[in-house]
Design a protein around this motif. Sequence first.
Motif, short mmCIF file in Angstrom:
data_model
loop_
_atom_site.label_atom_id
_atom_site.label_comp_id
_atom_site.label_asym_id
_atom_site.label_seq_id
_atom_site.Cartn_x
_atom_site.Cartn_y
_atom_site.Cartn_z
N LYS A 372 0.83 -1.21 0.00
CA LYS A 372 0.00 0.00 0.00
C LYS A 372 0.87 1.26 0.00
N SER A 373 1.84 1.30 0.92
CA SER A 373 2.70 2.49 0.99
C SER A 373 3.52 2.63 -0.29
N THR A 374 3.97 1.50 -0.80
CA THR A 374 4.73 1.52 -2.05
C THR A 374 3.90 2.14 -3.16
N PRO A 413 2.40 11.19 4.92
CA PRO A 413 3.11 9.90 4.97
C PRO A 413 2.64 9.04 6.14
N GLN A 414 2.96 7.75 6.03
CA GLN A 414 2.56 6.82 7.07
C GLN A 414 3.19 7.20 8.41
N LYS A 415 4.48 7.57 8.34
CA LYS A 415 5.16 7.97 9.57
C LYS A 415 5.17 9.49 9.59
N PHE A 493 -3.43 10.00 1.67
CA PHE A 493 -3.31 9.73 3.10
C PHE A 493 -2.82 8.31 3.28
N ASP A 494 -1.56 8.16 3.69
CA ASP A 494 -1.04 6.81 3.86
C ASP A 494 -1.23 6.39 5.31
N ASP A 495 -2.24 5.62 5.56
CA ASP A 495 -2.50 5.11 6.91
C ASP A 495 -2.49 6.24 7.93
MG MG Z 1 2.41 1.09 4.78
#
Ligand code: MG
Length: 575
Positions: A372-374, A413-415, A493-495
């Motif tokens: 997903k993030s990729t 980003p996710q983080k 929106f990544d997570d």
């Molecule tokens: Mg991810």
Amino acid sequence: MIKLLRFLKPFRLYVAIVIILSFLQAIANLLLPTLMADIVDSGIVKGDTQYILRVGAIMLAVTVGGMICAIASSFFSSRAGTGFGKAIRRAIFSHVQDFSLHEFDKVSTASLITRTTNDTTQVQMVMVMGLGMMIGAPLMAIGGVVLAVSQDGALAWLLAGVVPIVFAVLYVLMGKAVPLFKSMQAKLDKLNHVLDEGLTGVRVIRAFNRMDHENQRFDEANLDVTNTALTVNRIMAVLWPAMMLIFNLSSIVMFWFGAIRINNGQMQIGNLLAFLQYAMMIMFSVLMVSFMFVIVPRASAAAARINEVLGIAPDIHDPVQPKSADAIKGHVAFEDVTFSYPGAEEPALSNVSFHAKPGEVTAIIGGTGSGKSTLVSLIPRFYDVDSGKILIDGVDLREMTQEALRSKIGFVPQKAVLFAGTVAENIRYGKEEASDEEVKRAAEISQASEFISGMAGGFDAEIAQVGTNVSGGQKQRLSIARALVRKPEIYVFDDSFSALDFKTDAKLREALKKETGDATVLIVAQRVGTVMDADRIIVLDEGRIAGIGNHRELMKSSEVYREIVSSQLSLEEIA
Ligand code: MG
Ligand code: ADP
């Protein structure tokens, strides 16, 4: 080393001044012993006070002149050297900013830091010390030989015997030291790496009681650096006394033979004194030149490491003739996209095709590591696809400039990452010229205003380094606000809702829907609740699309989706 000289260009005037000044200084140094010989032989021996005073005044003037040259020369060489270092550091930093994430996977952050700081300092030091020395030392050596011979040709043969001994000793000692200097850099890298991990991972290390293990790892790396430095310094410690011994022994020999020659009337006292000074000058110059042989290899090892970074051509660069894409607003299309990380056996994404349309919410769901993030990191072109293409408003994103592409995107980003500065500054990171109103509104939509008003200073509250004084969920909301303030065409929106409680998650998405309006929204999520009412849900499984449709359609058609839903519903029911 040579390649880096281009950074010296702006300082070429200083370099020229340093060269001229060191030249003058060397001349002054060479003149003094001859003048002294004159005083001794023509003044003192004949008892001519007038002559002594006259030549003495000249000597004084030459000394003062030489001193002024020395001071001015080191002033300008420091200017040039430090400016040179600054230019290199800036070049590395801005070059690294152009890296795609591929390059960051190749060179470690710890190593980049060593290269920007320690390695650059090495190169800079050579510049500061070497600029004057490179002119002064050879000139003094050659001039010294000529003048020594002119004082007494026969004694000069002694020099021919001493200088090779000096060279031989230097050769042996330097031969041992130089490789150690080179390995020092790699060891420093290692030390920085352990330090970096120990500091960023401090919470995990504490929680798992691994302090002793980490201390031991650090001690090992630290000891390695220390031992190498000690060995190098021991060699250098031998060098200086050895040189002094050779110098002093050869002085004795010269005095001995000089005395015999004076006794025989072949030479005068002044000549002998001047000769001895020239001999010292020659040997010191040889020492200086060989000192350059130590620091130059060390600096050239450092320069090679700097050039390595500067020489990495970013994988991703802007097209020569960029196209602009403003026909449609924010249409994202993946066409048969396959992508693998370098060195990975399996592609992280295989044959992914879908459309995300303006005014719609496209959600991506799937297990951890499903890609997903990729997938979303390909949209701002953090990486380039292996095959297939991604179209933004009908234009392949590789045909746009990265700046134009990224200005269309609000990426969360996710983080979540925050920067040192105030809350408002962090939100304005998304759009520098955003008004206070816009910042406030973005915070309201991202459900951040409540906790911001609870912070001392509200929007002017300082975020501690890397955001340690805000919780994970608060960080996420601030980074959502940062994306919202841009009012982009495409939201990613990544997570970004994972650290929010269900109520805040629902409220945020409610407010978001009004705000995003005609924009294209891509939401990566783990929770079915977050994606259920999306217009289109993409189910990812091991980098492949396992189903596309809305919630109702997928419940019928996709086995993977049903599994995700049932696993989460049963969990919530139990809770
Ligand atoms: Mg991810
Ligand atoms: P998700 O976001 O769905 O949890 P990711 O897209 O982060 O999954 O990861 C997909 C796969 O790609 C995983 O197998 C992961 O190990 C791999 N991967 C992620 N980032 C990198 C990277 N920088 N280098 C190499 N492999 C990576």
